[in-house]
Structure formats: structure tokens, C-alpha cells
Design a protein around this motif. Sequence first.
Motif, PDB file in Angstrom:
ATOM      1  N   ILE A 106      39.998  41.843  45.783  1.00 16.63           N
ATOM      2  CA  ILE A 106      40.472  40.581  46.073  1.00 16.63           C
ATOM      3  C   ILE A 106      41.584  40.118  44.853  1.00 16.63           C
ATOM      4  CG2 ILE A 106      40.167  38.185  46.264  1.00 16.63           C
ATOM      5  CD1 ILE A 106      39.253  39.692  48.624  1.00 16.63           C
ATOM      6  N   GLU A 110      42.351  34.430  43.412  1.00 13.93           N
ATOM      7  CA  GLU A 110      41.690  33.930  44.504  1.00 13.93           C
ATOM      8  C   GLU A 110      40.301  34.259  44.548  1.00 13.93           C
ATOM      9  OE1 GLU A 110      42.882  32.063  46.817  1.00 13.93           O
ATOM     10  OE2 GLU A 110      45.053  32.479  47.153  1.00 13.93           O
ATOM     11  N   VAL A 111      39.762  34.999  43.351  1.00  9.39           N
ATOM     12  CA  VAL A 111      38.482  35.332  43.351  1.00  9.39           C
ATOM     13  C   VAL A 111      37.291  34.203  43.248  1.00  9.39           C
ATOM     14  CG1 VAL A 111      38.779  37.620  42.444  1.00  9.39           C
ATOM     15  CG2 VAL A 111      38.324  35.640  40.915  1.00  9.39           C
ATOM     16  N   GLY A 116      35.694  38.084  49.223  1.00 11.35           N
ATOM     17  CA  GLY A 116      35.206  39.265  48.925  1.00 11.35           C
ATOM     18  C   GLY A 116      34.145  39.281  49.788  1.00 11.35           C
ATOM     19  N   ARG A 117      33.212  38.343  50.041  1.00  7.99           N
ATOM     20  CA  ARG A 117      32.000  38.549  50.831  1.00  7.99           C
ATOM     21  C   ARG A 117      32.658  38.491  52.371  1.00  7.99           C
ATOM     22  NH1 ARG A 117      28.069  34.818  52.632  1.00  7.99           N
ATOM     23  NH2 ARG A 117      28.635  33.329  51.424  1.00  7.99           N
ATOM     24  N   ARG A 139      30.023  52.273  47.338  1.00  4.98           N
ATOM     25  CA  ARG A 139      29.778  52.743  46.030  1.00  4.98           C
ATOM     26  C   ARG A 139      30.406  51.684  44.949  1.00  4.98           C
ATOM     27  NH1 ARG A 139      29.983  58.884  46.103  1.00  4.98           N
ATOM     28  NH2 ARG A 139      29.545  59.284  47.883  1.00  4.98           N
ATOM     29  N   ILE A 140      29.508  51.391  44.094  1.00  4.43           N
ATOM     30  CA  ILE A 140      29.932  50.233  43.122  1.00  4.43           C
ATOM     31  C   ILE A 140      29.507  50.677  41.749  1.00  4.43           C
ATOM     32  CG2 ILE A 140      29.417  47.707  42.591  1.00  4.43           C
ATOM     33  CD1 ILE A 140      28.468  47.243  45.281  1.00  4.43           C
ATOM     34  N   ASN A 144      29.562  46.285  37.644  1.00  5.40           N
ATOM     35  CA  ASN A 144      30.399  45.421  38.487  1.00  5.40           C
ATOM     36  C   ASN A 144      29.613  44.418  39.266  1.00  5.40           C
ATOM     37  OD1 ASN A 144      32.600  44.321  40.277  1.00  5.40           O
ATOM     38  ND2 ASN A 144      33.090  46.367  40.750  1.00  5.40           N
ATOM     39  N   SER A 147      30.781  42.625  42.541  1.00  5.96           N
ATOM     40  CA  SER A 147      30.783  43.551  43.724  1.00  5.96           C
ATOM     41  C   SER A 147      29.040  43.715  44.301  1.00  5.96           C
ATOM     42  CB  SER A 147      31.375  44.896  43.532  1.00  5.96           C
ATOM     43  OG  SER A 147      31.587  45.614  44.594  1.00  5.96           O
ATOM     44  N   ARG A 153      24.117  40.098  48.883  1.00  7.78           N
ATOM     45  CA  ARG A 153      23.991  39.044  50.025  1.00  7.78           C
ATOM     46  C   ARG A 153      24.072  39.637  51.328  1.00  7.78           C
ATOM     47  NH1 ARG A 153      26.014  33.858  48.041  1.00  7.78           N
ATOM     48  NH2 ARG A 153      26.156  33.109  50.189  1.00  7.78           N
TER      49      ARG A 153
HETATM   50  C1  COA Z   1      34.482  42.200  43.375  1.00  2.00           C
HETATM   51  C2  COA Z   1      35.675  41.370  44.069  1.00  2.00           C
HETATM   52  C3  COA Z   1      36.086  42.028  45.240  1.00  2.00           C
HETATM   53  C4  COA Z   1      34.958  39.949  44.234  1.00  2.00           C
HETATM   54  O1  COA Z   1      35.840  39.225  45.096  1.00  2.00           O
HETATM   55  P1  COA Z   1      35.474  37.623  45.473  1.00  2.00           P
HETATM   56  O2  COA Z   1      36.248  36.994  46.351  1.00  2.00           O
HETATM   57  O3  COA Z   1      35.274  36.810  44.158  1.00  2.00           O
HETATM   58  O4  COA Z   1      34.033  37.482  46.237  1.00  2.00           O
HETATM   59  P2  COA Z   1      32.979  36.430  46.295  1.00  2.00           P
HETATM   60  O5  COA Z   1      33.935  35.248  46.050  1.00  2.00           O
HETATM   61  O6  COA Z   1      32.525  36.807  47.623  1.00  2.00           O
HETATM   62  O7  COA Z   1      32.100  36.663  45.033  1.00  2.00           O
HETATM   63  C5  COA Z   1      31.253  37.661  45.101  1.00  2.00           C
HETATM   64  C6  COA Z   1      30.164  37.211  44.117  1.00  2.00           C
HETATM   65  O8  COA Z   1      30.756  37.317  42.728  1.00  2.00           O
HETATM   66  C7  COA Z   1      30.589  36.012  41.989  1.00  2.00           C
HETATM   67  N1  COA Z   1      31.764  35.695  41.426  1.00  2.00           N
HETATM   68  C8  COA Z   1      33.047  35.725  41.864  1.00  2.00           C
HETATM   69  N2  COA Z   1      33.966  35.252  40.944  1.00  2.00           N
HETATM   70  C9  COA Z   1      33.202  35.012  39.743  1.00  2.00           C
HETATM   71  C10 COA Z   1      33.668  34.508  38.560  1.00  2.00           C
HETATM   72  N3  COA Z   1      34.766  34.461  38.253  1.00  2.00           N
HETATM   73  N4  COA Z   1      32.762  34.447  37.772  1.00  2.00           N
HETATM   74  C11 COA Z   1      31.259  34.696  37.925  1.00  2.00           C
HETATM   75  N5  COA Z   1      31.064  35.217  39.163  1.00  2.00           N
HETATM   76  C12 COA Z   1      31.930  35.123  40.123  1.00  2.00           C
HETATM   77  C13 COA Z   1      30.362  35.195  43.065  1.00  2.00           C
HETATM   78  O9  COA Z   1      29.746  33.895  42.488  1.00  2.00           O
HETATM   79  C14 COA Z   1      29.558  35.714  44.319  1.00  2.00           C
HETATM   80  O10 COA Z   1      28.125  35.762  43.822  1.00  2.00           O
HETATM   81  P3  COA Z   1      27.229  34.820  44.651  1.00  2.00           P
HETATM   82  O11 COA Z   1      27.212  35.345  46.213  1.00  2.00           O
HETATM   83  O12 COA Z   1      25.982  35.076  43.983  1.00  2.00           O
HETATM   84  O13 COA Z   1      27.907  33.383  44.481  1.00  2.00           O
HETATM   85  C15 COA Z   1      36.718  40.886  43.113  1.00  2.00           C
HETATM   86  O14 COA Z   1      36.115  40.522  42.075  1.00  2.00           O
HETATM   87  C16 COA Z   1      37.512  42.208  42.692  1.00  2.00           C
HETATM   88  O15 COA Z   1      38.494  42.528  43.669  1.00  2.00           O
HETATM   89  N6  COA Z   1      37.162  42.871  41.591  1.00  2.00           N
HETATM   90  C17 COA Z   1      37.631  44.043  41.395  1.00  2.00           C
HETATM   91  C18 COA Z   1      37.895  45.120  42.077  1.00  2.00           C
HETATM   92  C19 COA Z   1      36.552  45.784  42.475  1.00  2.00           C
HETATM   93  O16 COA Z   1      35.528  45.596  41.973  1.00  2.00           O
HETATM   94  N7  COA Z   1      36.307  46.117  43.950  1.00  2.00           N
HETATM   95  C20 COA Z   1      35.155  46.682  44.266  1.00  2.00           C
HETATM   96  C21 COA Z   1      34.845  47.809  44.260  1.00  2.00           C
HETATM   97  S1  COA Z   1      33.314  48.323  44.538  1.00  2.00           S
END
Ligand code: COA
Length: 199
Positions: A106, A110-111, A116-117, A139-140, A144, A147, A153
Amino acid sequence: MATAIHSHPRLSRRLLLRPFKRRDVASLHEAIDVSIADLQPWLPWVSGYDRGSAQRFVRESVAAWAEHRAYDFAIRPLDQPERHLGNVSIWHTSVQNDIGEIGYWIRSDEVGRGYGREATTMAVQIGFEELHLHKVQLRIAVGNIRSERIAERLGFTNEGTLRDEVKVDGRWLDHTVWSLLEAEWWPQRDRHRAEGTIA
Ligand SMILES: CC(C)(COP(=O)(O)OP(=O)(O)OC[C@H]1O[C@@H](n2cnc3c(N)ncnc32)[C@H](O)[C@@H]1OP(=O)(O)O)[C@@H](O)C(=O)NCCC(=O)NCCS
């Protein structure tokens, strides 16, 4: 032979998932460009990513979909369909055993909004209800946490750690493998529908 799935958009309460089109190159490149610092620690393909890389990705994605090798989806907000939020992909790792894997990212600005979920839930639904998989895996990379939260969840089980599984920027990363079985998907489906993360 892998199962074919249709190319119509899939909708949730907030998101639209659809296959990539040639005209997505600029918006894909822009989304990765603003997210490099957050993507780079976890994903091996990010280093040196440029417009040409985005062009090659879209070309390969269109071919992979047509050949039933992998299904990449552009994640877009329903109310702003030209804005690229990220990618979610699903592909078979074993056609014989009906096992598939999902990958996602993501854009950085916009995170933390649940996209993401939501996108991963939609991909899991595609895995079980369209590709008729028995097992979906993630695979994480160890560490991370965001993720891992998505996996937890969605009720995935951590099956263990693969050591030095991927080299990212010259650094070896251990990966955990997470899985959800078809029998574990159906009991949670109504909850996701009620939350609007799937249609
Ligand atoms: C991992 C990723 C996809 C999460 O995307 P996202 O849109 O933020 O996902 P969500 O909003 O659903 O959040 C997932 C969890 O991360 C937590 N989180 C998200 N942003 C956060 C931040 N800035 N600080 C702390 N926690 C955070 C959320 O609270 C959530 O946990 P919760 O369900 O307990 O509340 C995104 O951070 C990303 O693209 N990361 C880099 C690429 C990557 O790691 N891809 C996955 C490879 S396996």
C-alpha cells in the motif's frame, strides 16, 4: 492447468480491485515513487525502480493474467478510481494441491487506514471462492509487524520460519509462512461482509 478468473472489477465498501491496463504505468510509478522508503526494506524488486520497471510490470501482468499464471490487481479507492493505492496479487504455488499465495503493498501516504487488510481480504475471497483453493499462504519478512497484523486479523496460522529466504538490498531476510485453509475462511466470511471489506 490453473483456473481462469474473470477480469471484472471486484468491489468492497471503499475499494475497487481490477486488473492492470497499459495506461496505469504513470499512476503505478508515482505510487511506488512516493513509497520507496517503506517498500524497500521488505520487497526485493524496489531497488532502482523507475518508469521502465513500471512499464515492464504492467506488460508482464497483462500477459500473466491471460496465461492464468498470476492475477495482479490495482487497488483503487471507489471514490477516486484514478489514484493508485497499491497492488495485491494472487497466484498458484501448487496447481495439483490447490495452494495459492498472496502478496501486497500500500502506498506510504495511505497506510494505517485499513486498506491493506481490506485488499488482502478481497484477495483471500478470490482465492477460495473463484480459484477454489484449499490453502492460501502469505510470506512475511520477520519484523514486518504491519503485515503480520494483517495475517493475524484474517485468522492465518504462522507455519514457521524460512531462513535467509529473500535477499533485499544485499541483506538476507528470514520469512515466516502463514496459511489459511478453506474451512477456516467460510466461518469468518459473514463478519467481513458485515464490515464491508468484501461485497
Ligand atoms: C504492510 C502494509 C501492506 C500495510 O498496509 P496498511 O494499509 O497500512 O494496512 P492496515 O491499515 O490494514 O494496517 C495493518 C496493521 O498495521 C498497523 N499499522 C499500519 N500503519 C501503521 C503505522 N503507521 N504505525 C503503526 N501501525 C500501523 C495497523 O494498525 C494495522 O494493525 P491493526 O489491525 O492491529 O490495527 C503496508 O505497510 C506496506 O505496503 N508495507 C510495505 C510493503 C510490505 O511490507 N508488503 C507486505 C509484504 S508481506
